[in-house]
Design an enzyme around this catalytic site. Structure first.
Site, short mmCIF file in Angstrom:
data_model
loop_
_atom_site.label_atom_id
_atom_site.label_comp_id
_atom_site.label_asym_id
_atom_site.label_seq_id
_atom_site.Cartn_x
_atom_site.Cartn_y
_atom_site.Cartn_z
N CYS B 106 31.41 45.61 41.76
CA CYS B 106 32.65 45.26 41.50
C CYS B 106 33.25 44.49 42.71
CB CYS B 106 33.67 46.39 41.14
SG CYS B 106 33.48 47.41 39.74
N HIS B 248 40.92 44.72 42.56
CA HIS B 248 40.01 44.69 41.35
C HIS B 248 40.60 45.61 40.45
CE1 HIS B 248 36.51 45.98 39.22
NE2 HIS B 248 36.77 47.26 39.73
N ASN B 277 38.34 46.80 32.64
CA ASN B 277 37.57 46.66 33.76
C ASN B 277 36.34 45.75 33.43
OD1 ASN B 277 35.61 47.00 35.96
ND2 ASN B 277 36.18 49.24 36.29
#
Lengths: 320, 320
Positions: B106, B248, B277
């Site tokens: 990520c 994030h 996500n």
């Protein structure tokens, strides 16, 4: 950029497979294997990819402190996520060190070295560990003998730092190019979202290595010449200024072809016969092997060069 | 480092899956999904990962010339090799441009941005395209509803250049850390050599996403605080100097938790409800969405921050 490879480490997994071992598996003679690939033996891993990486890294680090950045420059990951650098760090017993993976197939180490040189130059890090560890043997396609008998496993590591004020080590020039019209020349089509492991349409062959050696050679020849000319020019070198050429060990033929660019064979590091093509680990393994044999001294002019899937070409000029 | 994000691009694949669509698949109510994840809809790709990347890249590049480096900062590859950056370049119709992939799950975009800043600062490149494109939906494990309803697909791109002399854009501070003792908190155990697709012992679940959200939160909380403090200190900022926080987009809970570090919620970019996500694409998608909405002006103080598999934490302070 004033950086130096302070130390290197090489790790060979113990299991050896010789041309004699493989000849019956691919239905070719030992002579055919040696003539086509020049690989008389290669190592085959019986341990995790991060374990090999850590063993090479431990040799490069020696008694020194841990690095402040770990870059895994490899193609075959341990798993999809986290990225392999995390597991290399775990294997070495460290916590908290920034880490990531750079993937550019056989050129991963060269690309990582250039990036790390930039990061050291701007002062972002002081002491960077680059590791390349590959288990390419898992993707051998026995129905494609030409590539199956090339691949081998292994790992190498390099500790890279800024050059001390009283030394002259430097990355003098670097160049990379990638030509996607050659993307099909070297492929493992599976292992991603295109042919996902859980997709019922994914076939066994998708997860095996395919390589069109003659096609690569035809496409790469002129491009390698251009990249080399560019790097030599920017380093203000001619061919005769180069003390040692460390090429990617794609095959015996590929390593031998480096001489055609004007370098005497005795100055070209050739370990492909013993190690095979270990993908991203090939070039750093050749570098580490040459370093262990004392073939580079500080101040020597060292040229790194290779081709990779893409089709990609890169080269770097180092004052060792 | 005097670099700037010149332009950004955001690409959303057209197919939408809502919480209503997913509730029956995971055997949970819509309310449960919204309360646990905050994701009311996400996109699901019906096209290749490199196609999404190229569409985001085309928006970032606009009428300008091609970049002189392409960095794919993503986790889900198209295939094992060549690396995905090659296919992004092919999709854009270019040849000869150096390219590679950076993988740090990520945090891939943040790590790539820092490296690219160093490469631009030393003059290695002038105009770099960073692309993040992910098809995480392929790894959804319907037996693990907590993570399955989080994941979505999408792509973003950023064109990064040296800052013109009369402007003030800069990467002022950056910090990353990785703690492998948290490697098991976020995993796709398959897709590599550990559970190779052709290994008969590899199970379907190995190729699916696993995430222990509460475990990540417990382990990350203090570490995020330390990384943020370090970056703010080096940027000579306090929390109130930050005009915009781009985190994030791990989950609704994770984005909301950013406020606990002292940032007002209205200054925290929150797109997780619409996008889910999207792994490595999450942070640049949030950045590109905020940019498209005019939320950053040149001179604004922008903080990027995230956690990733590893467990990893990173943050960067940008003068936009």
């Amino acid at each position: 950029m004033r950086v130096r490879v302070t130390s290197t480490g090489l790790y060979l997994p113990p299991k050896v497979e010789t041309a004699e071992d493989l000849a019956p598996r691919v239905g070719r003679s030992v002579e055919w294997i040696l003539e086509r690939t020049g690989v008389f033996e290669r190592r085959v891993a019986e341990e995790p990819v991060e374990s090999m990486a850590a063993k090479a890294a431990a040799l490069a680090i020696g008694d020194g402190p841990p690095p402040d950045l770990i870059v895994n420059a490899s193609t075959t990951p341990r798993q999809a996520l986290p990225d392999t650098s995390v597991f290399v760090q775990r294997e070495l017993g460290w916590e908290g060190i920034p880490c990531h993976t750079v993937h550019a197939t056989c050129l991963s180490f060269l690309i990582a070295l250039h990036q790390v040189a930039a990061l050291l130059t701007v002062g972002a890090y002081q002491r960077v560990l680059i590791v390349s560890s590959e288990i390419g043997s898992i993707g051998r396609n026995w129905d494609e003998p030409e590539s199956a008998v090339l691949l081998g496993d292994g790992a190498a590591a390099a500790l890279v730092e800024r050059t001390p004020d009283d030394e002259g080590s430097a990355l003098l020039a670097y160049k990379m190019g990638c030509w996607p019209s050659g993307a099909g020349l070297t492929e493992v089509a599976g292992g991603g979202v295109l042919h996902h492991p859980n997709d019922p349409g994914t076939r066994r062959e998708h997860n095996l290595f395919h390589m069109d050696g003659p096609g690569i050679y035809r496409m790469a020849r002129r491009r390698v010449a251009i990249v080399l000319r560019d790097v030599l020019t920017r380093a203000s070198w001619t061919q005769s200024d180069v003390d040692l050429v460390v090429p990617h060990q794609a095959s015996g033929t590929a390593v031998a072809a480096v001489a055609r660019y004007g370098f005497p064979p005795e100055r070209i590091v050739n370990v492909v016969g013993r190690f095979g093509n270990t993908i991203g680990a090939s070039l750093p393994m050749a570098l580490a092997a040459a370093n262990a044999e004392g073939r580079m001294r500080r101040g020597d002019q060292v040229l790194l060069v290779g081709t990779g899937a893409g089709l990609s070409v890169a080269a770097a000029a180092l004052r060792w």
